[in-house]
Motif scaffolding. Sequence first.
Motif, short mmCIF file in Angstrom:
data_model
loop_
_atom_site.label_atom_id
_atom_site.label_comp_id
_atom_site.label_asym_id
_atom_site.label_seq_id
_atom_site.Cartn_x
_atom_site.Cartn_y
_atom_site.Cartn_z
N PRO A 133 23.60 -1.42 -52.92
CA PRO A 133 22.48 -2.29 -53.89
C PRO A 133 23.42 -3.40 -54.36
N ASP A 134 24.62 -3.35 -54.64
CA ASP A 134 25.24 -4.50 -55.14
C ASP A 134 25.16 -5.73 -53.97
N LEU A 135 25.38 -5.26 -52.91
CA LEU A 135 25.57 -6.07 -51.61
C LEU A 135 24.11 -6.79 -51.73
N LEU A 136 23.07 -6.06 -51.54
CA LEU A 136 21.91 -6.34 -51.29
C LEU A 136 21.47 -7.73 -52.54
N GLY A 137 22.01 -7.29 -53.61
CA GLY A 137 21.93 -8.25 -54.68
C GLY A 137 22.48 -9.65 -54.42
N ARG A 138 23.31 -9.63 -53.56
CA ARG A 138 23.81 -10.91 -53.26
C ARG A 138 23.48 -11.70 -52.11
N LEU A 139 22.23 -11.15 -51.57
CA LEU A 139 21.73 -11.90 -50.19
C LEU A 139 20.42 -12.74 -50.79
N ASP A 140 20.14 -13.64 -49.91
CA ASP A 140 18.89 -14.67 -50.25
C ASP A 140 17.72 -13.81 -50.13
N VAL A 141 17.55 -12.89 -48.62
CA VAL A 141 16.42 -12.40 -48.38
C VAL A 141 16.46 -10.77 -47.95
N VAL A 142 15.79 -10.20 -48.32
CA VAL A 142 15.84 -8.59 -47.84
C VAL A 142 14.35 -8.55 -47.41
N VAL A 172 6.16 2.59 -50.84
CA VAL A 172 5.71 2.27 -52.11
C VAL A 172 7.13 2.31 -52.87
N ALA A 173 8.01 3.49 -52.60
CA ALA A 173 9.15 3.49 -53.39
C ALA A 173 10.09 2.20 -52.95
N ALA A 174 10.30 1.96 -51.72
CA ALA A 174 10.99 1.05 -51.25
C ALA A 174 10.21 -0.41 -51.71
N ILE A 175 9.16 -0.83 -51.85
CA ILE A 175 8.29 -2.07 -52.26
C ILE A 175 8.91 -2.13 -53.67
N ALA A 176 8.94 -1.05 -54.73
CA ALA A 176 9.11 -1.10 -55.96
C ALA A 176 10.62 -1.32 -56.10
N ASN A 177 11.41 -1.21 -55.01
CA ASN A 177 12.88 -1.76 -55.34
C ASN A 177 13.14 -3.25 -55.71
N PRO A 178 13.69 -3.58 -56.68
CA PRO A 178 13.76 -5.09 -57.02
C PRO A 178 14.49 -5.89 -55.84
N HIS A 179 15.37 -5.38 -54.96
CA HIS A 179 15.96 -6.06 -54.27
C HIS A 179 14.96 -6.47 -52.83
N VAL A 180 14.02 -5.92 -52.85
CA VAL A 180 13.19 -6.16 -51.59
C VAL A 180 12.28 -7.41 -51.82
N ASN A 181 12.10 -8.07 -50.82
CA ASN A 181 11.27 -9.51 -50.89
C ASN A 181 10.15 -9.34 -49.84
N VAL A 182 10.42 -8.72 -48.47
CA VAL A 182 9.35 -8.68 -47.50
C VAL A 182 9.33 -7.27 -47.04
N LEU A 241 13.85 -19.67 -52.61
CA LEU A 241 14.89 -18.69 -53.24
C LEU A 241 14.62 -18.54 -54.69
N GLY A 242 14.08 -19.35 -55.18
CA GLY A 242 13.46 -19.15 -56.66
C GLY A 242 12.56 -18.04 -56.78
N TRP A 243 11.63 -17.74 -55.62
CA TRP A 243 10.83 -16.62 -55.63
C TRP A 243 11.65 -15.31 -55.39
N THR A 244 12.42 -15.44 -54.29
CA THR A 244 13.31 -14.11 -54.20
C THR A 244 14.26 -13.52 -54.93
#
Length: 340
Positions: free
Chosen positions: A188-197, A217-227, A335-338
Amino acid sequence: MEPVEALRRIAFLLERAHEPTYRVRAFRTVAGVVEGMSRDELADRVREGTLTALPGVGKVTALVIEEALRGETPVYLRRLEATEDEPLDEAAAALRAALRGDLHTHSDWSDGGSPIREMAEAARAIGHEYIALTDHSPRLKVASGLSADRLRRQLDVVAELNGELAPFRILTGIEVDILDDGSLDQDPDLLGRLDVVVASVHSKLRMDRVAMTKRMVAAIANPHVNVLGHCTGRIVKGGGRRGAVRPESEFDAELVFDACAAYDVAVEINSRPERLDPPKRLLRIAYEAGCRFSIDSDAHARGQLDWQPNGCERAARCGVPADRVVNTLPADDLLGWTRG
């Protein structure tokens, strides 16, 4: 506009656009059901929440009736009428021209065929301002998915290349596997460093419908997920392993796309010719749910970056406007959105 008039006008426009007969029939059937009912009867059903108890009336047709009863031109009808005089080719071309980048690409660090630099240079050559590099996560061993350590090394490579290729930008990213319980296949910490997940299901695609819905739905609710990547996992023609087709995964589309809208996760319109995912019927449900979209190539080689017109054609056919497509945004706005 009366509800019956709106329903029949929608059916006419769908028919003229060569949409599937079952879609046309759905609106005409509901028009016939409500034709003999007074506005008061329909208004009572709206208040009581019983419109969908009428034969053939679903979420979309119920909304058309409600909006017409309020004296509005239904949004579904407005969208069809906004595109009825624009040839499909022109609408798709306009949407492709609005795209500034691609949020789903692979390099030879996982199962792609080209080095990162070559993918970036090819993207720049076709007019992109940026691409997101989204190689696979570790569980997908058949695709040489990136461990946390390899992904960290890739971030250093991307940073160096961005210094050379500016103002073109390679956005850091990953196509992360959605695991059986809806968790994500990366630190999760590494996902938080990425621009797009981009989060996608690659395993147990025939999972039970209820379990698959909970998983997504569980994955969509994860705050790291953008797409949400290629949501049904289907293969419509020989492009999968052994050239086999693959049916769609089963899930509650309304729940999944309502979650995407609620958590502001874009639904990918995957442009690979063998995927063309989601199917148009689901793309329309996602649009009606208020979702944003990302029109992506899912390119695994340089020449595949130019597959986005496939997705643009499907988006245009379903009336998706450019302002609902996140990769029409400049990089800083994206990037402001992601990061939001």
